[in-house]
Motif scaffolding. Structure first.
Motif, PDB file in Angstrom:
ATOM      1  N   ILE A 185      40.200  64.386  55.669  1.00  0.00           N
ATOM      2  CA  ILE A 185      40.244  62.928  55.724  1.00  0.00           C
ATOM      3  C   ILE A 185      39.972  62.470  57.156  1.00  0.00           C
ATOM      4  CG2 ILE A 185      41.624  60.870  55.315  1.00  0.00           C
ATOM      5  CD1 ILE A 185      40.930  62.421  52.791  1.00  0.00           C
ATOM      6  N   LYS A 186      38.850  61.799  57.359  1.00  0.00           N
ATOM      7  CA  LYS A 186      38.458  61.337  58.686  1.00  0.00           C
ATOM      8  C   LYS A 186      38.776  59.863  58.895  1.00  0.00           C
ATOM      9  CE  LYS A 186      36.648  65.356  59.698  1.00  0.00           C
ATOM     10  NZ  LYS A 186      37.318  66.258  60.674  1.00  0.00           N
ATOM     11  N   GLU A 187      38.676  59.070  57.822  1.00  0.00           N
ATOM     12  CA  GLU A 187      38.907  57.638  57.916  1.00  0.00           C
ATOM     13  C   GLU A 187      40.221  57.264  57.230  1.00  0.00           C
ATOM     14  OE1 GLU A 187      35.648  55.275  56.627  1.00  0.00           O
ATOM     15  OE2 GLU A 187      34.130  56.656  57.418  1.00  0.00           O
ATOM     16  N   VAL A 188      41.210  56.977  58.076  1.00  0.00           N
ATOM     17  CA  VAL A 188      42.509  56.609  57.531  1.00  0.00           C
ATOM     18  C   VAL A 188      42.413  55.298  56.748  1.00  0.00           C
ATOM     19  CG1 VAL A 188      44.920  56.080  58.102  1.00  0.00           C
ATOM     20  CG2 VAL A 188      43.670  57.794  59.423  1.00  0.00           C
ATOM     21  N   GLY A 189      41.445  54.477  57.109  1.00  0.00           N
ATOM     22  CA  GLY A 189      41.269  53.200  56.427  1.00  0.00           C
ATOM     23  C   GLY A 189      40.865  53.352  54.977  1.00  0.00           C
ATOM     24  N   ALA A 190      40.389  54.540  54.602  1.00  0.00           N
ATOM     25  CA  ALA A 190      39.978  54.781  53.221  1.00  0.00           C
ATOM     26  C   ALA A 190      41.162  55.148  52.330  1.00  0.00           C
ATOM     27  CB  ALA A 190      38.937  55.898  53.167  1.00  0.00           C
ATOM     28  N   LEU A 191      42.328  55.292  52.938  1.00  0.00           N
ATOM     29  CA  LEU A 191      43.515  55.671  52.171  1.00  0.00           C
ATOM     30  C   LEU A 191      44.241  54.427  51.672  1.00  0.00           C
ATOM     31  CD1 LEU A 191      44.934  58.513  54.458  1.00  0.00           C
ATOM     32  CD2 LEU A 191      43.404  58.711  52.482  1.00  0.00           C
ATOM     33  N   GLU A 192      44.715  54.503  50.451  1.00  0.00           N
ATOM     34  CA  GLU A 192      45.448  53.399  49.849  1.00  0.00           C
ATOM     35  C   GLU A 192      46.773  53.900  49.297  1.00  0.00           C
ATOM     36  OE1 GLU A 192      43.081  51.710  46.797  1.00  0.00           O
ATOM     37  OE2 GLU A 192      41.408  51.152  48.128  1.00  0.00           O
ATOM     38  N   GLU A 193      47.782  53.038  49.345  1.00  0.00           N
ATOM     39  CA  GLU A 193      49.073  53.351  48.746  1.00  0.00           C
ATOM     40  C   GLU A 193      49.240  52.548  47.463  1.00  0.00           C
ATOM     41  OE1 GLU A 193      52.255  52.695  51.440  1.00  0.00           O
ATOM     42  OE2 GLU A 193      51.874  54.512  52.600  1.00  0.00           O
ATOM     43  N   LYS A 194      49.790  53.187  46.466  1.00  0.00           N
ATOM     44  CA  LYS A 194      50.006  52.511  45.192  1.00  0.00           C
ATOM     45  C   LYS A 194      51.312  53.012  44.572  1.00  0.00           C
ATOM     46  CE  LYS A 194      47.971  51.887  40.578  1.00  0.00           C
ATOM     47  NZ  LYS A 194      46.843  52.262  39.680  1.00  0.00           N
ATOM     48  N   VAL A 195      52.204  52.112  44.272  1.00  0.00           N
ATOM     49  CA  VAL A 195      53.463  52.478  43.623  1.00  0.00           C
ATOM     50  C   VAL A 195      53.266  52.420  42.114  1.00  0.00           C
ATOM     51  CG1 VAL A 195      55.885  51.887  43.270  1.00  0.00           C
ATOM     52  CG2 VAL A 195      54.854  51.633  45.539  1.00  0.00           C
ATOM     53  N   VAL A 196      53.575  53.508  41.431  1.00  0.00           N
ATOM     54  CA  VAL A 196      53.435  53.566  39.981  1.00  0.00           C
ATOM     55  C   VAL A 196      54.797  53.812  39.347  1.00  0.00           C
ATOM     56  CG1 VAL A 196      51.049  54.351  40.029  1.00  0.00           C
ATOM     57  CG2 VAL A 196      52.889  56.037  40.032  1.00  0.00           C
ATOM     58  N   THR A 197      54.979  53.292  38.172  1.00  0.00           N
ATOM     59  CA  THR A 197      56.231  53.438  37.431  1.00  0.00           C
ATOM     60  C   THR A 197      56.022  54.326  36.224  1.00  0.00           C
ATOM     61  OG1 THR A 197      56.955  51.234  38.132  1.00  0.00           O
ATOM     62  CG2 THR A 197      58.063  52.196  36.225  1.00  0.00           C
ATOM     63  N   LEU A 198      56.949  55.232  36.011  1.00  0.00           N
ATOM     64  CA  LEU A 198      56.897  56.129  34.852  1.00  0.00           C
ATOM     65  C   LEU A 198      57.894  55.660  33.812  1.00  0.00           C
ATOM     66  CD1 LEU A 198      55.884  57.965  37.312  1.00  0.00           C
ATOM     67  CD2 LEU A 198      56.515  59.885  35.870  1.00  0.00           C
ATOM     68  N   GLY A 199      57.361  55.127  32.724  1.00  0.00           N
ATOM     69  CA  GLY A 199      58.169  54.877  31.540  1.00  0.00           C
ATOM     70  C   GLY A 199      57.912  56.005  30.559  1.00  0.00           C
TER      71      GLY A 199
END
Length: 222
Positions: A185-199
């Motif tokens: 991974i060279k570009e940190v800007g390409a990383l995204e965070e996403k919170v997911v819920t497990l039902g």
């Protein structure tokens, strides 16, 4: 059925369309590890048998459709089709949903006498000889009465890292950097965070993907 849910935070490489890893707490990791304790029959019953690869679903359906005439008098098909889960599962979010369902049992009482109960309506009352066939309802004890003080398996003091292939290990800054280097991974800007819920729905999808893929989190959530 409970609405219990757990969540995790995904770190996504948006350029490669993949999940690098997830940050997860105790409740989520407990669920993942307790998948290992599920009986095969429970897994088959949770998943859509027609979508499973292999022959175990056929074995399950064969026993399910087998006439009771061919079953020994002291045996019941549900012992194999609906095995009782470990009591420890009752303290684990999501697994408690399936455990509660599995612990629902049918019991019968004698309609003529009191004090006699059976889990087989073909049983005869030892006092009057009448079939013990009047339906009764079994009520499972509350989860808090069977769970350990903390419950589950792992400790709650740290955050855990869950890889795309479900490898689990304690989270650390060094381990995060190592993963970024591993995937180049060279570009940190390409990383995204996403919170997911497990039902329950997501849990079943995750269970199915874990049997078929090395990219479980990507396949289920991305």
């Amino acid at each position: 059925m409970s609405n219990s849910k757990v969540s995790m935070k995904l770190l996504i490489d948006s350029q490669a369309n993949r999940v690098l890893f997830a940050e997860a707490g105790k409740d989520c990791v407990d669920f993942l590890f307790h998948i290992l304790s599920l009986p095969v029959a429970t897994i088959i019953s949770l998943l859509n048998a027609q979508e499973l690869v292999g022959s175990l679903p056929n074995l399950y359906k064969s026993l399910e459709g087998l006439n009771d005439t061919y079953i020994l008098p002291d045996q019941k098909k549900d012992t194999y089709l609906k095995p009782t889960p470990p009591l420890s599962s009752l303290s684990v979010p999501l697994l408690a949903l399936t455990a509660a369902d599995q612990l629902h049992k049918n019991f019968y009482v004698c309609s003529e006498c009191t004090g006699y109960v059976s889990d087989d309506p073909r049983a005869a009352c030892p006092a009057c000889g009448v079939l013990i066939s009047a339906a009764a309802t079994y009520v499972a004890p509350p989860a808090v009465e069977v769970a350990a003080e903390e419950g589950g398996l792992v400790k709650e003091v740290i955050t855990y890292m869950v890889m795309d292939d479900l490898t689990v290990k304690p989270m650390s800054t060094i381990s995060s950097i190592t993963i970024l280097n591993k995937f180049n991974i060279k570009e940190v800007g390409a990383l995204e965070e996403k919170v997911v819920t497990l039902g329950m729905d997501e849990a079943v999808k995750l269970l199915k993907a874990s049997l078929q893929s090395k990219k479980v989190l990507t396949d289920v959530f991305f």
